[in-house]
Design a protein around this motif. Sequence first.
Motif, PDB file in Angstrom:
ATOM      1  N   SER A 162      -1.117   8.357  -5.105  1.00  0.00           N
ATOM      2  CA  SER A 162      -2.473   8.415  -4.542  1.00  0.00           C
ATOM      3  C   SER A 162      -3.161   7.064  -4.660  1.00  0.00           C
ATOM      4  N   THR A 163      -2.965   6.405  -5.796  1.00  0.00           N
ATOM      5  CA  THR A 163      -3.607   5.108  -6.014  1.00  0.00           C
ATOM      6  C   THR A 163      -2.996   4.035  -5.133  1.00  0.00           C
ATOM      7  N   TYR A 164      -1.680   4.075  -4.918  1.00  0.00           N
ATOM      8  CA  TYR A 164      -1.053   3.104  -4.011  1.00  0.00           C
ATOM      9  C   TYR A 164      -1.711   3.147  -2.637  1.00  0.00           C
ATOM     10  N   VAL A 165      -1.906   4.358  -2.129  1.00  0.00           N
ATOM     11  CA  VAL A 165      -2.499   4.505  -0.800  1.00  0.00           C
ATOM     12  C   VAL A 165      -3.950   4.032  -0.799  1.00  0.00           C
ATOM     13  N   LEU A 166      -4.691   4.360  -1.862  1.00  0.00           N
ATOM     14  CA  LEU A 166      -6.098   3.961  -1.934  1.00  0.00           C
ATOM     15  C   LEU A 166      -6.243   2.446  -2.013  1.00  0.00           C
ATOM     16  N   VAL A 167      -5.336   1.778  -2.718  1.00  0.00           N
ATOM     17  CA  VAL A 167      -5.388   0.315  -2.800  1.00  0.00           C
ATOM     18  C   VAL A 167      -5.218  -0.304  -1.418  1.00  0.00           C
ATOM     19  N   GLY A 168      -4.377   0.270  -0.584  1.00  0.00           N
ATOM     20  CA  GLY A 168      -4.153  -0.264   0.755  1.00  0.00           C
ATOM     21  C   GLY A 168      -4.961   0.446   1.830  1.00  0.00           C
ATOM     22  N   ARG A 189      -5.188  -8.585   2.762  1.00  0.00           N
ATOM     23  CA  ARG A 189      -5.172  -8.605   1.293  1.00  0.00           C
ATOM     24  C   ARG A 189      -4.944  -7.210   0.727  1.00  0.00           C
ATOM     25  N   SER A 190      -5.570  -6.220   1.342  1.00  0.00           N
ATOM     26  CA  SER A 190      -5.395  -4.849   0.884  1.00  0.00           C
ATOM     27  C   SER A 190      -3.964  -4.374   1.103  1.00  0.00           C
ATOM     28  N   ASN A 191      -3.391  -4.692   2.248  1.00  0.00           N
ATOM     29  CA  ASN A 191      -2.009  -4.309   2.529  1.00  0.00           C
ATOM     30  C   ASN A 191      -1.033  -4.965   1.552  1.00  0.00           C
ATOM     31  N   GLU A 192      -1.247  -6.252   1.301  1.00  0.00           N
ATOM     32  CA  GLU A 192      -0.365  -6.974   0.382  1.00  0.00           C
ATOM     33  C   GLU A 192      -0.482  -6.432  -1.034  1.00  0.00           C
ATOM     34  N   ALA A 241      -1.373  -3.409  -1.977  1.00  0.00           N
ATOM     35  CA  ALA A 241      -0.745  -2.091  -2.076  1.00  0.00           C
ATOM     36  C   ALA A 241       0.772  -2.205  -2.141  1.00  0.00           C
ATOM     37  N   LEU A 242       1.348  -3.116  -1.359  1.00  0.00           N
ATOM     38  CA  LEU A 242       2.803  -3.283  -1.361  1.00  0.00           C
ATOM     39  C   LEU A 242       3.296  -3.787  -2.721  1.00  0.00           C
ATOM     40  N   LYS A 243       2.619  -4.803  -3.259  1.00  0.00           N
ATOM     41  CA  LYS A 243       3.017  -5.320  -4.573  1.00  0.00           C
ATOM     42  C   LYS A 243       2.879  -4.255  -5.656  1.00  0.00           C
ATOM     43  N   TYR A 244       1.761  -3.549  -5.615  1.00  0.00           N
ATOM     44  CA  TYR A 244       1.503  -2.508  -6.612  1.00  0.00           C
ATOM     45  C   TYR A 244       2.551  -1.407  -6.530  1.00  0.00           C
ATOM     46  N   MET A 245       2.903  -0.991  -5.317  1.00  0.00           N
ATOM     47  CA  MET A 245       3.878   0.076  -5.138  1.00  0.00           C
ATOM     48  C   MET A 245       5.257  -0.347  -5.620  1.00  0.00           C
ATOM     49  N   LEU A 246       5.686  -1.564  -5.276  1.00  0.00           N
ATOM     50  CA  LEU A 246       7.020  -2.018  -5.672  1.00  0.00           C
ATOM     51  C   LEU A 246       7.133  -2.140  -7.194  1.00  0.00           C
ATOM     52  N   LEU A 247       6.141  -2.790  -7.812  1.00  0.00           N
ATOM     53  CA  LEU A 247       6.176  -2.938  -9.267  1.00  0.00           C
ATOM     54  C   LEU A 247       6.003  -1.593  -9.954  1.00  0.00           C
ATOM     55  N   GLY A 248       5.143  -0.737  -9.391  1.00  0.00           N
ATOM     56  CA  GLY A 248       4.947   0.577  -9.977  1.00  0.00           C
ATOM     57  C   GLY A 248       6.187   1.442  -9.901  1.00  0.00           C
ATOM     58  N   ALA A 249       6.884   1.386  -8.783  1.00  0.00           N
ATOM     59  CA  ALA A 249       8.116   2.161  -8.650  1.00  0.00           C
ATOM     60  C   ALA A 249       9.182   1.664  -9.625  1.00  0.00           C
ATOM     61  N   PHE A 250       9.249   0.352  -9.790  1.00  0.00           N
ATOM     62  CA  PHE A 250      10.229  -0.227 -10.721  1.00  0.00           C
ATOM     63  C   PHE A 250       9.938   0.221 -12.149  1.00  0.00           C
ATOM     64  N   SER A 251       8.653   0.164 -12.550  1.00  0.00           N
ATOM     65  CA  SER A 251       8.290   0.561 -13.911  1.00  0.00           C
ATOM     66  C   SER A 251       8.482   2.059 -14.107  1.00  0.00           C
ATOM     67  N   SER A 252       8.193   2.848 -13.079  1.00  0.00           N
ATOM     68  CA  SER A 252       8.392   4.296 -13.202  1.00  0.00           C
ATOM     69  C   SER A 252       9.864   4.629 -13.394  1.00  0.00           C
TER      70      SER A 252
END
Length: 496
Positions: free
Chosen positions: A130-136, A143-146, A148-159
């Motif tokens: 939900s937060t990934y989508v809200l960030v973008g 800037r918002s698109n970038e 969200a993409l960075k957050y999603m990739l790093l978040g998926a890796f950490s998860s």
Amino acid sequence: MVELTIFALGILLIDLIVPREWKWINAVGAFVGVLFAAFCVWQIQSTLPRGGAGFYNSLLVDRFAIYFWYLFLAGAAISILMSVRYLDVEDEHHGEYYALLLLSVVGMMCMAAGIDIVLIFIGLELMAISTYVLVGFLRRDRRSNEAALKYMLLGAFSSGIFAYGLSLFYGLSGGTQFRGLPPTNLLLIAHAVSAQNPHNPVVVIALLTTMTGLLFKIAAVPFHQWAPDAYEGAPTSITGFMSVAVKAAAWAMLLRILVFGLWPLRSVYAPVIVVVAIATMTGANFAAVTQTNSKRLLAYSSIAHVGYMLLAFVAMGTSQPGSPGFSDGFKGILIYLLVYTFMNLGAFAVITSLRQRNVIGDEIDDMAGLYRRAPVEAVLMLLFLLSLAGIPPAAGFLGKYYIFLSLIESGHYGLASLGVIYSVFGLYYYLKIANAMLMRAPMETERLPVSLGMRCAVGVTALATIVIGIYPEPFIRGVNWSLGIVQSPHGAAVVK
């Protein structure tokens, strides 16, 4: 949680019906949903002695969980007030925004109350996605698109790393619950790790990989890289929501896992937390000094505050349960999250109000001369900045007081001194914003228009920041009540 889910789905349906000029009704629905959920939590609180575990013992509704539920709902309510005018300016007023906001809170509630690794992970991913989508959410903003993409990739890796650590604990114990209600004691992770050698290589790998996921979610160094970019690119109202509610949920999950479930391994993770706390305070404070973007500056400020809370966790991990260092360290983290919710959301509310049709408003230069354009907002922003710096009588002082007290009581005089030094150091970059607001000439001369919802958000956060700082006794009693789970037969004992 069920109530918030129903309201989120209802908002999605209503959004298809209402015309464009009536989109504000989605915010009303979301705000009513948060108030209704708070009422339901209050009802649960009033019947707590008859409460306990639910969903096949995967969820524990105790005082600890209820305390954090109130924090999540308060952060969501204030963020909704901040969002109405902001989304109109951005021309992105869609029902999905409020639905995702409510669904993220549902995930946070699962994280705070979960005692089963499956439920905790499901809650984490519901909140994260939900937060990934809200960030973008600002689709036309690169800037918002970038971000969200960075957050999603790093978040998926950490998860993925986090899930690997949890899977190892499942393999060690044969069960998915960290701790259950007495007399159940079989197939529990807490029972299994207490019977293992803490320095067993498999146990250490499971602990370190699990901690990697936890430290990423609270944005501790060196797992903080996502925070400045995500904070800068996200809608400012979501930046404020992420900085308090998402962070509080991550802390609730961290405390559930490391204290309530993996306490027998504290001899392994306590030294790691010491290093991470020092690195977090050092890296974040020095990085904040060079920032010219107010959202990035507050992002590094948020990371620095994580370092201070980790100091309290060090005091807990190196003290015996029931000792002053342990109790005040635990209390310090909960109080810090409470006061941080209001003072940081207030600061982001003022920054959000700067967004106009032709002004982005997130540079420190955009705040130049704010006192002449919006004197009330400028004075309150100064209050929030002083509170973030820990200057009494603002509420931020109370959180730092308990953290440093717990360090002194547990014998960590060096860490306490370092924390005080960095707190004074942090005052410098907060005063950069104050200097721009009060001393510099405004770039525009007309008064800053501030919506009613934004005024309510700023007013509520300012009132809470002042009241908690001047009259903290009721809030300290509330924190003590939440820590009553240690003696409650219906709660998860911190240590057995």
